[in-house]
Design a protein around this motif. Structure first.
Motif, PDB file in Angstrom:
ATOM      1  N   ARG A 126       0.843  -1.192   0.000  1.00 24.62           N
ATOM      2  CA  ARG A 126       0.000   0.000   0.000  1.00 24.62           C
ATOM      3  C   ARG A 126       0.883   1.248   0.000  1.00 24.62           C
ATOM      4  N   ILE A 127       0.513   2.232  -0.812  1.00 25.98           N
ATOM      5  CA  ILE A 127       1.220   3.506  -0.883  1.00 25.98           C
ATOM      6  C   ILE A 127       0.198   4.633  -0.798  1.00 25.98           C
ATOM      7  N   ILE A 128       0.694   5.823  -0.566  1.00 30.79           N
ATOM      8  CA  ILE A 128      -0.182   6.993  -0.520  1.00 30.79           C
ATOM      9  C   ILE A 128      -0.061   7.761  -1.833  1.00 30.79           C
ATOM     10  N   ARG A 129      -1.193   7.918  -2.486  1.00 30.04           N
ATOM     11  CA  ARG A 129      -1.290   8.786  -3.654  1.00 30.04           C
ATOM     12  C   ARG A 129      -2.161   9.960  -3.242  1.00 30.04           C
ATOM     13  N   PRO A 130      -1.545  11.076  -2.776  1.00 23.63           N
ATOM     14  CA  PRO A 130      -2.349  12.196  -2.276  1.00 23.63           C
ATOM     15  C   PRO A 130      -3.134  12.879  -3.384  1.00 23.63           C
ATOM     16  N   THR A 131      -4.357  13.277  -3.048  1.00 21.39           N
ATOM     17  CA  THR A 131      -5.178  14.058  -3.961  1.00 21.39           C
ATOM     18  C   THR A 131      -4.688  15.503  -3.939  1.00 21.39           C
ATOM     19  N   VAL A 132      -4.370  16.045  -5.091  1.00 21.00           N
ATOM     20  CA  VAL A 132      -3.902  17.430  -5.174  1.00 21.00           C
ATOM     21  C   VAL A 132      -5.123  18.351  -5.118  1.00 21.00           C
ATOM     22  N   ARG A 133      -5.191  19.174  -4.073  1.00 19.47           N
ATOM     23  CA  ARG A 133      -6.317  20.086  -3.886  1.00 19.47           C
ATOM     24  C   ARG A 133      -5.940  21.499  -4.303  1.00 19.47           C
ATOM     25  N   ARG A 134      -6.726  22.052  -5.195  1.00 11.40           N
ATOM     26  CA  ARG A 134      -6.529  23.444  -5.606  1.00 11.40           C
ATOM     27  C   ARG A 134      -6.913  24.369  -4.454  1.00 11.40           C
ATOM     28  N   VAL A 135      -5.988  25.252  -4.090  1.00  9.31           N
ATOM     29  CA  VAL A 135      -6.220  26.195  -2.997  1.00  9.31           C
ATOM     30  C   VAL A 135      -6.131  27.616  -3.537  1.00  9.31           C
ATOM     31  N   ARG A 157       7.737  21.063  -1.721  1.00 11.55           N
ATOM     32  CA  ARG A 157       6.386  21.534  -1.436  1.00 11.55           C
ATOM     33  C   ARG A 157       5.934  21.059  -0.057  1.00 11.55           C
ATOM     34  N   PRO A 158       4.972  21.758   0.570  1.00 18.41           N
ATOM     35  CA  PRO A 158       4.431  21.270   1.836  1.00 18.41           C
ATOM     36  C   PRO A 158       3.866  19.855   1.667  1.00 18.41           C
ATOM     37  N   ALA A 159       4.082  19.028   2.666  1.00 21.00           N
ATOM     38  CA  ALA A 159       3.721  17.618   2.567  1.00 21.00           C
ATOM     39  C   ALA A 159       2.215  17.421   2.597  1.00 21.00           C
ATOM     40  N   ASN A 160       1.795  16.206   2.283  1.00 22.04           N
ATOM     41  CA  ASN A 160       0.389  15.861   2.387  1.00 22.04           C
ATOM     42  C   ASN A 160      -0.067  16.029   3.836  1.00 22.04           C
ATOM     43  N   GLY A 161      -1.290  16.557   3.999  1.00 25.23           N
ATOM     44  CA  GLY A 161      -1.819  16.773   5.336  1.00 25.23           C
ATOM     45  C   GLY A 161      -1.425  18.094   5.957  1.00 25.23           C
ATOM     46  N   VAL A 162      -0.546  18.868   5.319  1.00 28.00           N
ATOM     47  CA  VAL A 162      -0.164  20.186   5.833  1.00 28.00           C
ATOM     48  C   VAL A 162      -1.234  21.199   5.426  1.00 28.00           C
ATOM     49  N   ASN A 163      -1.730  21.962   6.393  1.00 30.52           N
ATOM     50  CA  ASN A 163      -2.822  22.898   6.151  1.00 30.52           C
ATOM     51  C   ASN A 163      -2.335  24.187   5.494  1.00 30.52           C
ATOM     52  N   GLU A 168      -4.417  14.322   1.271  1.00 28.10           N
ATOM     53  CA  GLU A 168      -4.533  15.487   0.402  1.00 28.10           C
ATOM     54  C   GLU A 168      -3.269  16.334   0.475  1.00 28.10           C
ATOM     55  N   ILE A 169      -2.975  17.045  -0.626  1.00 24.76           N
ATOM     56  CA  ILE A 169      -1.813  17.932  -0.670  1.00 24.76           C
ATOM     57  C   ILE A 169      -2.211  19.173  -1.464  1.00 24.76           C
TER      58      ILE A 169
END
Length: 297
Positions: free
Chosen positions: A192-201, A237-243, A285-286
């Motif tokens: 299992r690996i993490i494929r973070p969803t890229v969220r437009r901010v 870039r800021p890691a996944n889960g960073v607000n 998410e990232i």
């Protein structure tokens, strides 16, 4: 112990004058003390040839010895030494940086550092991070105890899984939101690996600009927007889960531009209403900020 060759303090090459003196002594032992060995004599000429040849062998021996020391090796030999550590030279990486990776210079967590380098060396991977949990408790992110999470953007699932199997030892769980079925070393494996969803901010900034001490103008809005876009792209870039937060954008902008003060910031996903942060992202998410998604109040 000989004073030349491999010594406790390193390799010591025998100097040419010492080699020549030893050669002349060997000639006297063989032909007697009266043998003529002046520079222009036949024996003198022969001594010079043999001494030069022996000196070249000492230089070769020193080069071979140093080529196995990461602190002295260069080029192809340094790459070979890195592969012993399961490390690959990254595109555009200098020998100096690769040498630091091999020796773990200034690296606190060498297990994660080696793993992360290998992940970033996978073809197509533009960002990657390794998370390990050895606390004995499940983390707030949901990562269970005795587990490793491999998060990556880019590359193929199969290539990332193949690299992961080299570093995740038996008994350690691979945690992630994507299960990869791959054939590794001729055997079917599931990881299992993490494929973070890229969220437009989207970001709205309230800033104050002042000229610098020389009277030069502060950076333009476009330059500031480009800085935030670059901050959320690439390997750093800021890691996944960073607000997305005021602290994050303030640190990014004010550390780059001393003439800018960030007074406030509002955030939103996609077309949602802008609001004071932090804008919360979960572990899968990232964030990604485009230049066009930065506006100024």
């Amino acid at each position: 112990m000989s004073e030349y060759g491999v010594t406790p303090t390193g390799f010591v090459r025998k100097p040419l004058d010492v080699i020549l003196a030893e050669q002349e002594a060997a000639m006297r032992d063989a032909f007697g003390p009266g043998v003529i060995q002046t520079a222009d004599s036949p024996f003198g000429q022969l001594n010079g040839v043999l001494a030069e040849f022996a000196a070249s062998l000492w230089e070769l021996a020193e080069d071979v010895h140093q080529s196995y020391d990461p602190n002295q090796a260069e080029g192809t030999r340094l790459v070979d030494l890195a592969r012993i550590r399961l490390l690959e030279k990254l595109p555009g990486e200098t020998d100096v940086h690769l040498r630091q990776a091999i020796t773990n210079q200034n690296v606190a967590h060498i297990d994660e550092a080696d793993f992360e380098r290998a992940l970033l060396a996978v073809e197509g991977v533009t960002w990657g991070k390794i998370y390990s949990n050895s606390t004995g408790e499940t983390l707030s992110t949901g990562q269970p105890r005795n587990s490793v999470s491999v998060a990556a953007i880019g590359g193929t699932d199969e290539d990332i899984a193949a690299v992961s199997w080299q570093y995740i030892v038996p008994g350690i769980t691979a945690f992630g939101n994507v299960a990869v079925e791959a054939t590794i070393s001729g055997k079917c494996r599931t990881i299992r690996i993490i494929r973070p969803t890229v969220r437009r901010v989207r970001v709205e900034l309230d800033i104050t600009k002042t000229p610098d001490r020389s009277g030069c103008p502060p950076p333009t809005d476009a330059e500031i927007s480009g800085l935030l876009a670059a901050m959320t792209a690439g390997e750093t870039r800021p890691a996944n889960g960073v607000n997305a937060s005021l602290e994050l954008v303030r640190r990014t902008i004010e550390s780059a531009y001393s003439t800018i003060t960030v007074n406030g910031a509002r955030f939103a996903f996609d077309e949602e209403v802008l609001a004071d942060g932090p804008l919360v992202l979960d572990f899968y998410e990232i964030m990604s900020i485009a230049s066009d998604d930065v506006v100024f109040a």
